[in-house]
Design a protein around this motif. Structure first.
Motif, mmCIF file in Angstrom:
data_model
loop_
_atom_site.group_PDB
_atom_site.id
_atom_site.type_symbol
_atom_site.label_atom_id
_atom_site.label_comp_id
_atom_site.label_asym_id
_atom_site.label_seq_id
_atom_site.Cartn_x
_atom_site.Cartn_y
_atom_site.Cartn_z
ATOM 1 N N MET A 57 14.976 -23.321 101.714
ATOM 2 C CA MET A 57 15.761 -24.476 102.169
ATOM 3 C C MET A 57 15.788 -24.437 103.687
ATOM 4 O O MET A 57 16.131 -23.407 104.271
ATOM 5 C CB MET A 57 17.203 -24.369 101.664
ATOM 6 C CG MET A 57 17.320 -24.484 100.176
ATOM 7 S SD MET A 57 19.033 -24.289 99.644
ATOM 8 C CE MET A 57 19.313 -22.556 99.971
ATOM 9 N N TYR A 90 22.392 -23.162 94.209
ATOM 10 C CA TYR A 90 21.422 -24.116 94.754
ATOM 11 C C TYR A 90 20.154 -24.066 93.925
ATOM 12 O O TYR A 90 19.877 -23.070 93.248
ATOM 13 C CB TYR A 90 21.135 -23.846 96.241
ATOM 14 C CG TYR A 90 20.569 -22.483 96.572
ATOM 15 C CD1 TYR A 90 19.232 -22.174 96.319
ATOM 16 C CD2 TYR A 90 21.357 -21.498 97.150
ATOM 17 C CE1 TYR A 90 18.701 -20.932 96.643
ATOM 18 C CE2 TYR A 90 20.847 -20.244 97.468
ATOM 19 C CZ TYR A 90 19.516 -19.980 97.215
ATOM 20 O OH TYR A 90 18.998 -18.748 97.524
ATOM 21 N N ALA A 114 21.757 -18.121 94.504
ATOM 22 C CA ALA A 114 21.321 -16.725 94.638
ATOM 23 C C ALA A 114 22.553 -15.853 94.718
ATOM 24 O O ALA A 114 23.619 -16.318 95.100
ATOM 25 C CB ALA A 114 20.495 -16.534 95.908
ATOM 26 N N ARG A 165 17.565 -9.452 101.983
ATOM 27 C CA ARG A 165 17.754 -10.201 103.222
ATOM 28 C C ARG A 165 18.064 -9.214 104.337
ATOM 29 O O ARG A 165 18.854 -8.283 104.147
ATOM 30 C CB ARG A 165 18.927 -11.162 103.089
ATOM 31 C CG ARG A 165 18.850 -12.132 101.923
ATOM 32 C CD ARG A 165 20.116 -12.976 101.937
ATOM 33 N NE ARG A 165 20.215 -13.906 100.838
ATOM 34 C CZ ARG A 165 20.824 -13.659 99.683
ATOM 35 N NH1 ARG A 165 21.372 -12.465 99.464
ATOM 36 N NH2 ARG A 165 20.895 -14.590 98.762
ATOM 37 N N ARG A 194 20.168 -14.936 105.866
ATOM 38 C CA ARG A 194 19.869 -15.931 104.828
ATOM 39 C C ARG A 194 18.988 -17.066 105.334
ATOM 40 O O ARG A 194 18.789 -18.053 104.631
ATOM 41 C CB ARG A 194 21.176 -16.522 104.273
ATOM 42 C CG ARG A 194 22.138 -15.460 103.776
ATOM 43 C CD ARG A 194 23.275 -16.067 102.991
ATOM 44 N NE ARG A 194 22.820 -16.593 101.714
ATOM 45 C CZ ARG A 194 23.628 -16.977 100.728
ATOM 46 N NH1 ARG A 194 24.931 -16.902 100.885
ATOM 47 N NH2 ARG A 194 23.136 -17.438 99.601
HETATM 48 N N1 GLY Z 1 19.061 -18.917 102.110
HETATM 49 C C1 GLY Z 1 19.296 -18.727 100.765
HETATM 50 C C2 GLY Z 1 19.967 -17.475 100.427
HETATM 51 O O1 GLY Z 1 20.185 -16.615 101.242
HETATM 52 O O2 GLY Z 1 20.337 -17.329 99.301
#
Ligand code: GLY
Length: 349
Positions: free
Chosen positions: A50, A232, A245, A288, A314
């Motif tokens: 996204m 999402y 997520a 992440r 993220r």
């Molecule tokens: N940018 C999406 C997430 O960190 O879940």
């Protein structure tokens, strides 16, 4: 040029490392990317894609960074496409937000039914947002192929153990087996950034689990972000729907568990009821790269020639073009488009 001497060495072949390498290669001849396993197979492979600038509000410098990167995206994709024949799934202006704060254009029920017939609003407001998305699993191989066509050198399956410095200048990097000389080193090693001797940065992994669903009938056409439940989803090739997520402090554990997959599936089906009949196609997770204050870590260190580009947390896919752009400006000694003070690697002393 000796094989083991480079103008710039980039640690980490994720989307950040590759984007930095592509920018540096515009002015430098011998640019190398080193990856501990295969480039593009960690967080960049797990990411949703996204390109959202609406959820990133704090601090203001962060939203300028996100906006700059979102603006650079179409040209960034075009540039990669000019050196590869790999397909990149990149869609403009295709996002809806449901139940969240007022953003973009509010849609009435008829407009929602026309744009995204599978969405159940439950009376919650739906907004259409001017926002793009990219499928990272198409972007990464294309970016890597582009880098190879531009004669960026890849060293794979080798973990960097040390950033080598002498007095206050970087000399290169060391792996278990080899030392490579380079006058410029950029640490783009994501969650692994701090685990290198002489790293001068901080990083920790924040696990995110996702699932992809194969709908029995019609798929979604937009990125859909919902607040309640907080979930999402994104369209993927072949009619698949990627759903995310979790946000978990679980160290370097990358396992994906069936209960989490089921709850992501259930959350998605609350927003798009027909997904209740969908099959779970795949489950996965990624790490992440987060910093202690969850802000990016971008800029020079106290060691001349050694820079950090990490902590994208993220937003790594979104922030890749702007990260490449500002690192190239820093390396050239040019004035930077962004105020990087809040992201300084030197804030963690
Ligand atoms: N940018 C999406 C997430 O960190 O879940």
């Amino acid at each position: 040029v000796p094989t083991h001497s480079f103008d710039a060495f980039i640690i980490g072949g994720g989307i950040i490392g590759i984007s930095v390498a592509l920018e540096l290669r515009r002015t430098l001849r011998n640019v190398a990317v080193i990856d501990r396993s295969q480039p593009g197979r960690e967080a960049s492979y797990a990411a949703a894609g996204m390109l959202n600038v609406i959820d990133v509000t704090e601090p203001p410098q962060f939203s300028s960074f996100a906006r700059l990167s979102a603006q650079l995206y179409p040209a960034y994709i075009d540039d990669i496409r000019s050196s590869t024949s790999f397909h990149i799934d990149f869609q403009r202006d295709a996002a809806l937000s449901i139940g969240g704060e007022a953003r973009g254009e509010r849609l009435d029920e008829t407009e929602v039914a026309n744009l995204e017939p599978v969405l159940a609003t439950g009376g919650q407001p739906v907004y259409r947002i001017v926002e793009d998305w990219v499928d990272p699993r198409t972007l990464m191989p294309a970016a890597i192929d582009c880098a190879k066509h531009r004669e960026i050198h890849f060293v794979t399956g080798s973990e960097v153990t040390e950033v080598v410095m002498q007095r206050d200048s970087v000399q290169g990097i060391k792996t278990e087996r080899t030392t490579y000389a380079a006058g410029l080193v950029i640490n783009c090693a994501g969650a692994w950034s701090e685990r290198i001797r002489g790293a001068h940065t901080r990083s920790r992994p924040v696990k995110g689990q996702m699932v992809s669903l194969l709908p029995a009938g019609e798929s979604i056409r937009h990125v859909i972000r919902a607040k309640d439940p907080d979930v999402y989803m994104l369209p993927r090739q072949g009619g698949l729907v990627a759903v995310g997520a979790t946000v978990e402090e679980a160290g370097f554990d990358k396992s994906a568990d069936p209960d989490t997959a089921r709850s992501l599936h259930a959350a998605a089906a609350k927003v798009v009821p027909s997904l209740a009949q969908a099959r779970i196609h795949q489950t996965w997770s990624g790490l992440r790269p987060a910093s202690p204050d969850d802000l990016p870590v971008i800029g020079p260190t106290a060691v001349r020639g050694y820079f950090i580009a990490g902590g994208h947390y993220r937003n790594g896919i979104l922030l890749a073009p702007a990260t490449g752009h500002v690192i190239a400006q820093l390396v050239a000694g040019d004035e930077c488009t962004l105020d990087l003070a809040p992201f300084s690697p030197q804030r963690f002393k």
